[in-house]
Scaffold this motif. Structure first.
Motif, short mmCIF file in Angstrom:
data_model
loop_
_atom_site.label_atom_id
_atom_site.label_comp_id
_atom_site.label_asym_id
_atom_site.label_seq_id
_atom_site.Cartn_x
_atom_site.Cartn_y
_atom_site.Cartn_z
N TYR A 169 13.96 0.63 9.71
CA TYR A 169 13.36 -0.62 10.15
C TYR A 169 12.21 -1.08 9.26
O TYR A 169 11.93 -2.27 9.17
N CYS A 170 11.50 -0.15 8.63
CA CYS A 170 10.26 -0.50 7.94
C CYS A 170 10.53 -1.08 6.56
O CYS A 170 11.48 -0.69 5.87
N GLU A 171 9.68 -2.01 6.14
CA GLU A 171 9.76 -2.52 4.78
C GLU A 171 9.37 -1.38 3.83
O GLU A 171 8.38 -0.68 4.06
N PRO A 172 10.12 -1.19 2.74
CA PRO A 172 9.87 -0.04 1.85
C PRO A 172 8.44 0.08 1.37
O PRO A 172 7.91 1.19 1.26
N ALA A 173 7.80 -1.04 1.08
CA ALA A 173 6.44 -0.98 0.55
C ALA A 173 5.41 -0.57 1.60
O ALA A 173 4.25 -0.36 1.27
N ARG A 174 5.83 -0.49 2.88
CA ARG A 174 4.88 -0.16 3.95
C ARG A 174 5.08 1.24 4.51
O ARG A 174 4.45 1.60 5.48
N LEU A 175 6.00 2.01 3.92
CA LEU A 175 6.25 3.36 4.41
C LEU A 175 5.24 4.36 3.87
O LEU A 175 4.71 4.20 2.77
N SER A 176 4.98 5.37 4.64
CA SER A 176 4.15 6.48 4.18
C SER A 176 4.58 7.74 4.94
O SER A 176 5.31 7.67 5.92
N GLY A 177 4.13 8.89 4.46
CA GLY A 177 4.46 10.16 5.07
C GLY A 177 4.56 11.24 4.01
O GLY A 177 4.23 11.02 2.85
N HIS A 178 5.01 12.42 4.40
CA HIS A 178 5.23 13.49 3.43
C HIS A 178 6.57 13.27 2.76
O HIS A 178 7.57 13.00 3.43
#
Length: 367
Positions: A169-178
């Motif tokens: 669902y998330c826009e690629p530029a807004r993802l974060s995590g390990h």
């Protein structure tokens, strides 16, 4: 693709369902009756008085939030429509008894809202006859004010998404995590590889092995922001604050549920005889006793609900396309709730018309 479909429906679905108002002249919100019939065969959640907002109807968290709030709104609407019909029919039957109409003449009709139309039709005819004899009454009306309790639906649109759903669902530029793989973006921990910026430590081959003040292209032992060439672990999304603020379908139905539990001031009337003798006095007396319940059902509940009832029906028609992959149970409940909302809408319209056939014959003045 899913967001595009959802946005295309929002012009229709963003209409706030703000008109399901609970009656204080009849049952309290906690005592709203269970309405048997429409939709229950395919969706057991429509049965009884239980709360559907915590139900698990789909493995897809976002679809589940939409479906369960729609089912709850349709269930509430069915219950409130029964309250409206019962209040209108009860008030008309009492008025009919006061005016000498035999009970058999006020029997329910075999149609939507038939209890109300069957009771109010003879009463409106009796009022016409009294007024034709020269009687006259006037009514000063203080309309009710209702305030919905938004806390009733608090959190029902919040979803717990699986990691794969967050990434989808998330826009690629807004993802974060390990990042299990190669991080291409800002690294909150130690960057192992190329640092496009200032690195705090380098190895013998000139690779960054410390904190990178810039973007890291390589391994990251803490949170990676924006891009991962591999598998995200514990992903997070800053694209949007998850529903309720970002989901029109869920929010519309949630507001409907909250409005069912509105706190309303009572409808107040003052009836006076303008001209006429005994029949005018009898008419004024029964109007004084029964108009508050009749007008509350017609004005505070029914008339405010008419447009919103159609919106709920339209939500039910659009929802299968929006949550088409939600699973068999969720789609069955959408079908059942859509059927219940259609029945409720027809009952409300008929009950309002039946009440208006009586109140429309009397001069009402706001005061």
């Amino acid at each position: 693709m899913r967001r595009g479909v959802a946005r295309s429906a929002r012009g229709l679905l963003a209409l706030a369902l703000l008109a399901l108002l609970a009656s204080i002249a009849g049952p309290s919100c906690a005592e709203l009756p269970h309405v048997e019939g429409a939709g229950e065969a395919v969706c057991p959640e429509l049965r009884g008085r239980g709360d559907v907002l915590g139900a698990q109807l789909s493995a897809d968290a976002r679809a589940n939030a939409k479906v369960r709030t729609f089912v709850q709104a349709a269930k509430d609407m069915a219950a409130v429509s029964a309250v409206i019909e019962a209040q209108v029919a009860g008030a008309c039957r009492r008025m009919g008894a006061d005016l000498g109409i035999p009970p058999a003449q006020m029997a329910p009709r075999d149609e939507a809202g038939g209890q109300a139309s069957g009771a109010c039709g003879p009463v409106s005819a009796a009022i016409d006859a009294i007024l034709l004899q020269g009687a006259g009454v006037g009514v000063t009306l203080r309309r009710p004010a209702c305030e919905a309790n938004g806390a009733q639906c608090s959190g029902s649109c919040n979803v717990q998404l699986a990691p794969g759903q967050i990434v989808a669902y998330c826009e690629p530029a807004r993802l974060s995590g390990h990042c299990q793989g190669r991080c291409d973006g800002r690294c909150d921990g130690r960057c192992t590889g190329q640092c496009r910026g200032q690195c705090s430590a380098y190895d013998a081959q000139g690779r960054c092995v410390g904190q990178c003040d810039g973007e890291c292209d390589g391994g990251c032992d803490a949170t990676c922001h924006a891009r991962c060439e591999g598998t995200w672990q514990a992903p997070q999304c800053s694209w949007v604050e998850w529903p309720p603020s970002g989901d029109a379908e869920c929010e519309a139905c949630c507001r409907a549920h909250a409005a069912v539990h509105a706190a309303c001031t009572p409808t107040r009337v003052q009836v006076r005889v303008v001209q006429g003798g005994e029949m005018a006095a009898r008419l004024a007396a029964t109007l004084q006793a029964n108009l508050p319940a009749l007008l509350h059902a017609e004005v505070a509940l029914g008339r405010r609900l008419l447009g919103d009832a159609q919106t709920v029906v339209q939500v039910g028609a659009a929802l299968p396309r929006i949550v088409g992959d939600a699973g068999a149970r969720a789609l069955a409940c959408v079908t059942g709730a859509a059927e219940a909302s259609k029945s409720a809408s027809a009952r409300i319209q008929a009950s309002v018309r039946a009440s208006a056939s009586v109140t429309g014959r009397i001069g009402l003045t706001d005061g």
